[in-house]
Write a protein that holds these residues in place. Structure first.
Motif, mmCIF file in Angstrom:
data_model
loop_
_atom_site.group_PDB
_atom_site.id
_atom_site.type_symbol
_atom_site.label_atom_id
_atom_site.label_comp_id
_atom_site.label_asym_id
_atom_site.label_seq_id
_atom_site.Cartn_x
_atom_site.Cartn_y
_atom_site.Cartn_z
ATOM 1 N N SER A 102 0.841 -1.206 0.000
ATOM 2 C CA SER A 102 0.000 0.000 0.000
ATOM 3 C C SER A 102 0.873 1.250 0.000
ATOM 4 O O SER A 102 0.525 2.257 -0.622
ATOM 5 N N GLY A 103 2.018 1.195 0.685
ATOM 6 C CA GLY A 103 2.945 2.324 0.657
ATOM 7 C C GLY A 103 3.467 2.587 -0.751
ATOM 8 O O GLY A 103 3.603 3.742 -1.169
ATOM 9 N N LEU A 104 3.752 1.518 -1.477
ATOM 10 C CA LEU A 104 4.188 1.675 -2.873
ATOM 11 C C LEU A 104 3.077 2.279 -3.730
ATOM 12 O O LEU A 104 3.340 3.097 -4.610
ATOM 13 N N LEU A 105 1.840 1.875 -3.480
ATOM 14 C CA LEU A 105 0.722 2.344 -4.289
ATOM 15 C C LEU A 105 0.435 3.835 -4.114
ATOM 16 O O LEU A 105 0.047 4.500 -5.055
ATOM 17 N N PHE A 106 0.598 4.353 -2.895
ATOM 18 C CA PHE A 106 0.213 5.753 -2.727
ATOM 19 C C PHE A 106 1.362 6.730 -2.933
ATOM 20 O O PHE A 106 1.143 7.935 -2.994
ATOM 21 N N GLY A 107 2.574 6.238 -3.116
ATOM 22 C CA GLY A 107 3.691 7.142 -3.369
ATOM 23 C C GLY A 107 3.606 7.780 -4.741
ATOM 24 O O GLY A 107 3.320 7.118 -5.729
ATOM 25 N N LYS A 108 3.852 9.085 -4.800
ATOM 26 C CA LYS A 108 3.813 9.810 -6.074
ATOM 27 C C LYS A 108 5.212 10.090 -6.616
ATOM 28 O O LYS A 108 5.365 10.422 -7.778
ATOM 29 N N ARG A 109 6.206 10.002 -5.762
ATOM 30 C CA ARG A 109 7.583 10.298 -6.174
ATOM 31 C C ARG A 109 8.373 9.004 -6.298
ATOM 32 O O ARG A 109 8.046 8.009 -5.658
ATOM 33 N N PRO A 110 9.455 9.045 -7.073
ATOM 34 C CA PRO A 110 10.321 7.855 -7.135
ATOM 35 C C PRO A 110 10.843 7.493 -5.746
ATOM 36 O O PRO A 110 11.087 8.370 -4.917
ATOM 37 N N LEU A 111 10.958 6.213 -5.490
ATOM 38 C CA LEU A 111 11.462 5.726 -4.214
ATOM 39 C C LEU A 111 12.948 5.424 -4.384
ATOM 40 O O LEU A 111 13.337 4.719 -5.302
ATOM 41 N N GLU A 112 13.748 5.970 -3.506
ATOM 42 C CA GLU A 112 15.185 5.690 -3.503
ATOM 43 C C GLU A 112 15.427 4.553 -2.502
ATOM 44 O O GLU A 112 15.424 4.780 -1.303
ATOM 45 N N LEU A 113 15.598 3.363 -2.993
ATOM 46 C CA LEU A 113 15.776 2.204 -2.126
ATOM 47 C C LEU A 113 17.165 2.255 -1.492
ATOM 48 O O LEU A 113 18.170 2.023 -2.163
ATOM 49 N N PHE A 114 17.200 2.608 -0.220
ATOM 50 C CA PHE A 114 18.442 2.772 0.538
ATOM 51 C C PHE A 114 19.444 3.671 -0.207
ATOM 52 O O PHE A 114 20.647 3.464 -0.135
ATOM 53 N N TRP A 115 18.923 4.652 -0.937
ATOM 54 C CA TRP A 115 19.746 5.626 -1.664
ATOM 55 C C TRP A 115 20.611 4.966 -2.741
ATOM 56 O O TRP A 115 21.541 5.565 -3.250
ATOM 57 N N LEU A 116 20.286 3.743 -3.123
ATOM 58 C CA LEU A 116 21.089 2.999 -4.095
ATOM 59 C C LEU A 116 20.382 2.766 -5.419
ATOM 60 O O LEU A 116 21.020 2.681 -6.465
ATOM 61 N N LEU A 117 19.079 2.614 -5.370
ATOM 62 C CA LEU A 117 18.307 2.207 -6.540
ATOM 63 C C LEU A 117 17.015 3.010 -6.557
ATOM 64 O O LEU A 117 16.362 3.158 -5.518
ATOM 65 N N THR A 118 16.645 3.522 -7.716
ATOM 66 C CA THR A 118 15.418 4.299 -7.837
ATOM 67 C C THR A 118 14.306 3.428 -8.399
ATOM 68 O O THR A 118 14.490 2.747 -9.410
#
Length: 174
Positions: A102-118
């Motif tokens: 659900s967190g992935l679904l409502f995010g509008k911005r790119p997610l920086e996975l541990f600042w390593l992967l977008t």
């Protein structure tokens, strides 16, 4: 009959507990952590990264549980307790899987996975985003209640009933 969980199950359980406590605490500690993590965006980057780690660890836990099963720790005459425990565990697993999604679904911005992967935001409607956000925020309180109940029952079994339920999930002493 085995009276303990496997070493892998014990490790994954306590890793999950640590990850969940950290993830749930981050938004409440954002004022304290923001400077250290480069602002409030950094706090939520860590929150989301840990959430996806919980999704991965929970998936792994379910695979390990399917392979090893769970020990039957309660007496045969405690069928209602076994049923309640199974329902509570199922609810915990559902929340540990659905909250990161659900967190992935409502995010509008790119997610920086541990600042390593977008990871780009998912293409969903605004209605879906709003429902996912509401689910995520509401489920948090259910997760709090289930965690408190889970820990409380483990302590009740350990200190009041002295039946070995908690010891089955603790690492062996050498």
């Amino acid at each position: 009959m085995n009276d303990r969980y496997s070493s892998a199950q014990i490790l994954l359980h306590w890793l999950s507990a640590l990850l969940v406590i950290c993830t749930l605490s981050l938004p409440y500690a954002q004022d304290w952590l923001a400077d250290w993590l480069g602002g409030t965006g950094g706090v939520f980057t860590l929150h989301k990264s840990l959430g996806l780690t919980i999704l991965l660890v929970t998936s792994l836990r379910l695979l390990v549980r399917a392979r090893h099963g769970a020990p039957q720790l309660l007496a045969d005459d405690a069928r209602w307790q076994r049923t309640a425990a199974k329902l509570a565990h199922a609810a915990l697993y559902v929340l540990l899987l659905s909250m990161p999604l659900s967190g992935l679904l409502f995010g509008k911005r790119p997610l920086e996975l541990f600042w390593l992967l977008t990871i780009d935001p998912l293409a969903v409607s605004d209605t879906t985003r709003a429902l996912a956000r509401q689910y995520h925020l509401t489920a948090k309180y259910l997760l709090f209640a289930l965690i408190l109940g889970h820990a409380g029952m483990a302590l009740w079994h350990h200190y009041r009933l002295r039946d070995g339920v908690l010891r089955a999930m603790l690492p062996r002493r050498s």
